[in-house]
Scaffold this active site. Structure first.
Site, PDB file in Angstrom:
ATOM      1  N   ASP A  60      58.092  82.661 -12.337  1.00  0.00           N
ATOM      2  CA  ASP A  60      57.163  83.533 -11.633  1.00  0.00           C
ATOM      3  C   ASP A  60      55.770  82.991 -11.904  1.00  0.00           C
ATOM      4  O   ASP A  60      55.256  83.090 -13.028  1.00  0.00           O
ATOM      5  CB  ASP A  60      57.295  84.970 -12.141  1.00  0.00           C
ATOM      6  CG  ASP A  60      56.399  85.945 -11.381  1.00  0.00           C
ATOM      7  OD1 ASP A  60      55.405  85.508 -10.772  1.00  0.00           O
ATOM      8  OD2 ASP A  60      56.685  87.160 -11.410  1.00  0.00           O
ATOM      9  N   ARG A 146      43.490  87.460   8.607  1.00  0.00           N
ATOM     10  CA  ARG A 146      43.960  86.723   7.429  1.00  0.00           C
ATOM     11  C   ARG A 146      42.837  86.619   6.405  1.00  0.00           C
ATOM     12  O   ARG A 146      42.642  85.575   5.787  1.00  0.00           O
ATOM     13  CB  ARG A 146      44.452  85.318   7.833  1.00  0.00           C
ATOM     14  CG  ARG A 146      45.707  85.282   8.669  1.00  0.00           C
ATOM     15  CD  ARG A 146      46.935  85.702   7.891  1.00  0.00           C
ATOM     16  NE  ARG A 146      48.157  85.567   8.664  1.00  0.00           N
ATOM     17  CZ  ARG A 146      48.660  86.504   9.443  1.00  0.00           C
ATOM     18  NH1 ARG A 146      48.013  87.670   9.575  1.00  0.00           N
ATOM     19  NH2 ARG A 146      49.779  86.318  10.107  1.00  0.00           N
ATOM     20  N   TYR A 149      43.923  85.880   2.618  1.00  0.00           N
ATOM     21  CA  TYR A 149      44.621  84.599   2.616  1.00  0.00           C
ATOM     22  C   TYR A 149      43.645  83.447   2.817  1.00  0.00           C
ATOM     23  O   TYR A 149      43.676  82.452   2.073  1.00  0.00           O
ATOM     24  CB  TYR A 149      45.684  84.606   3.717  1.00  0.00           C
ATOM     25  CG  TYR A 149      46.481  83.331   3.832  1.00  0.00           C
ATOM     26  CD1 TYR A 149      47.432  82.996   2.871  1.00  0.00           C
ATOM     27  CD2 TYR A 149      46.300  82.464   4.907  1.00  0.00           C
ATOM     28  CE1 TYR A 149      48.180  81.833   2.976  1.00  0.00           C
ATOM     29  CE2 TYR A 149      47.044  81.295   5.022  1.00  0.00           C
ATOM     30  CZ  TYR A 149      47.977  80.986   4.059  1.00  0.00           C
ATOM     31  OH  TYR A 149      48.715  79.830   4.165  1.00  0.00           O
ATOM     32  N   LYS A 153      42.765  80.335   0.224  1.00  0.00           N
ATOM     33  CA  LYS A 153      43.049  78.946   0.573  1.00  0.00           C
ATOM     34  C   LYS A 153      41.780  78.092   0.598  1.00  0.00           C
ATOM     35  O   LYS A 153      41.839  76.876   0.365  1.00  0.00           O
ATOM     36  CB  LYS A 153      43.796  78.883   1.902  1.00  0.00           C
ATOM     37  CG  LYS A 153      45.217  79.457   1.825  1.00  0.00           C
ATOM     38  CD  LYS A 153      46.054  78.755   0.755  1.00  0.00           C
ATOM     39  CE  LYS A 153      47.502  79.224   0.737  1.00  0.00           C
ATOM     40  NZ  LYS A 153      48.313  78.512  -0.271  1.00  0.00           N
ATOM     41  N   LYS A 183      57.480  76.459  10.721  1.00  0.00           N
ATOM     42  CA  LYS A 183      58.655  77.306  10.903  1.00  0.00           C
ATOM     43  C   LYS A 183      59.444  77.369   9.604  1.00  0.00           C
ATOM     44  O   LYS A 183      60.322  76.549   9.335  1.00  0.00           O
ATOM     45  CB  LYS A 183      59.529  76.780  12.042  1.00  0.00           C
ATOM     46  CG  LYS A 183      60.607  77.774  12.478  1.00  0.00           C
ATOM     47  CD  LYS A 183      61.337  77.285  13.722  1.00  0.00           C
ATOM     48  CE  LYS A 183      62.355  78.319  14.204  1.00  0.00           C
ATOM     49  NZ  LYS A 183      63.077  77.850  15.417  1.00  0.00           N
ATOM     50  N   THR A 184      59.131  78.375   8.802  1.00  0.00           N
ATOM     51  CA  THR A 184      59.767  78.565   7.503  1.00  0.00           C
ATOM     52  C   THR A 184      60.411  79.948   7.446  1.00  0.00           C
ATOM     53  O   THR A 184      60.095  80.822   8.250  1.00  0.00           O
ATOM     54  CB  THR A 184      58.731  78.458   6.377  1.00  0.00           C
ATOM     55  OG1 THR A 184      57.772  79.514   6.538  1.00  0.00           O
ATOM     56  CG2 THR A 184      58.023  77.114   6.397  1.00  0.00           C
ATOM     57  N   PRO A 185      61.290  80.176   6.471  1.00  0.00           N
ATOM     58  CA  PRO A 185      61.859  81.521   6.310  1.00  0.00           C
ATOM     59  C   PRO A 185      60.789  82.591   6.091  1.00  0.00           C
ATOM     60  O   PRO A 185      60.933  83.723   6.564  1.00  0.00           O
ATOM     61  CB  PRO A 185      62.763  81.367   5.084  1.00  0.00           C
ATOM     62  CG  PRO A 185      63.182  79.935   5.110  1.00  0.00           C
ATOM     63  CD  PRO A 185      61.965  79.189   5.600  1.00  0.00           C
ATOM     64  N   SER A 186      59.719  82.260   5.376  1.00  0.00           N
ATOM     65  CA  SER A 186      58.674  83.262   5.142  1.00  0.00           C
ATOM     66  C   SER A 186      57.954  83.623   6.430  1.00  0.00           C
ATOM     67  O   SER A 186      57.583  84.789   6.637  1.00  0.00           O
ATOM     68  CB  SER A 186      57.668  82.766   4.099  1.00  0.00           C
ATOM     69  OG  SER A 186      56.985  81.614   4.550  1.00  0.00           O
ATOM     70  N   ARG A 190      57.637  87.363   8.385  1.00  0.00           N
ATOM     71  CA  ARG A 190      56.412  87.956   8.930  1.00  0.00           C
ATOM     72  C   ARG A 190      56.567  88.276  10.411  1.00  0.00           C
ATOM     73  O   ARG A 190      56.048  89.286  10.895  1.00  0.00           O
ATOM     74  CB  ARG A 190      55.225  87.014   8.714  1.00  0.00           C
ATOM     75  CG  ARG A 190      54.908  86.782   7.254  1.00  0.00           C
ATOM     76  CD  ARG A 190      53.516  86.250   7.041  1.00  0.00           C
ATOM     77  NE  ARG A 190      53.283  84.977   7.680  1.00  0.00           N
ATOM     78  CZ  ARG A 190      53.592  83.799   7.156  1.00  0.00           C
ATOM     79  NH1 ARG A 190      54.191  83.738   5.978  1.00  0.00           N
ATOM     80  NH2 ARG A 190      53.324  82.684   7.780  1.00  0.00           N
TER      81      ARG A 190
END
Length: 248
Positions: A60, A146, A149, A153, A183-186, A190
């Protein structure tokens, strides 16, 4: 296999899925020994089964003591890829203190602790490559809804350039990657969280891309591989945008 990372030992965070997973596999296929970390035990187990050079460990990144213990036990490392991240949606007026602090804890504080933990080992041996995940939603480009975020960043870019400047004469390089929409699982999580028609939501992400498609995790992993390899030995303190032309 061409062995571009032969003899190197890499630590990767958020390696269970998406860009982190693609990078762990890319590094291993190019000869690196990889310690892949995540908070998802099942994802790590399936990753470890894909390549014998990948060892996994639960981590973590919001817990500095876990980071320090891991580096003491498993280090030193030749490469660090800080891939863990969190995307909070909302404007400044929609961002509460908890979301603001969580964004910085995951996206910035974790990199501070990880870089600080691995640097002594790199400096002792006079070599190392640190790769930090930023985003085009940073000092590169403002993106609606955003706020937290984007702030985190942008901080990653400053953190990266500072480390690069401090250790440029001591063999340690530090660079940042700024992806566009990948294109990711996260991202899928969202998209589903938006509600309504899922296909319409996906189209809205694709339509804002000049290339007419989203990025693939393997395309970001290819850049991380270059920055980890000795072929990028003259590259430090740089911000690499890989966004299909979105920020142009």
């Amino acid at each position: 296999m061409s062995g571009r990372l032969a003899g190197k030992y890499a630590l990767i965070t958020a390696a269970g899925a998406g860009i982190g997973r693609a990078t762990a596999l890319a590094f291993a296929k190019e000869g690196a020994k990889v310690l892949a970390t995540d908070i998802n035990a099942a994802a790590l187990a399936s990753l470890a089964a894909e390549h014998p050079a990948i060892t996994t460990h639960m981590l973590d990144v919001t817990h500095a003591e876990q980071i320090q213990a891991l580096v003491r036990e498993w280090g030193p490392f030749d490469v660090l890829f800080n891939c863990a991240g969190y995307v909070h949606a909302g404007t400044i007026l929609e961002t509460d203190d908890i979301s603001w602090r969580r964004s910085f804890s995951i996206n910035v504080d974790s990199m501070f602790h990880l870089c600080k933990a691995v640097l002594p080992g790199m400096l002792e041996r006079g070599k190392g490559s640190i790769i930090n995940m930023s985003s085009v939603a940073s000092s590169i480009k403002g993106v609606p809804n955003r706020f937290a975020y984007t702030a985190t960043k942008a901080a990653v870019i400053g953190l990266t350039r500072s480390i690069a400047a401090d250790y440029v004469t001591r063999g340690v390089r530090c660079n940042a990657i700024c992806p566009g929409t990948v294109k990711t699982p996260s991202l899928g999580d969202r998209v589903r969280a938006l509600g309504g028609d899922e296909e319409t939501n996906w189209r809205s992400f694709v339509q804002r891309q000049p290339m007419g498609r989203l990025g693939e995790p393997e395309e970001i992993a290819a850049l991380a591989l270059y920055l980890a390899a000795d072929e990028s030995a003259f590259t430090t303190g740089t911000v690499h945008v890989v966004d299909g032309g979105w920020s142009n």
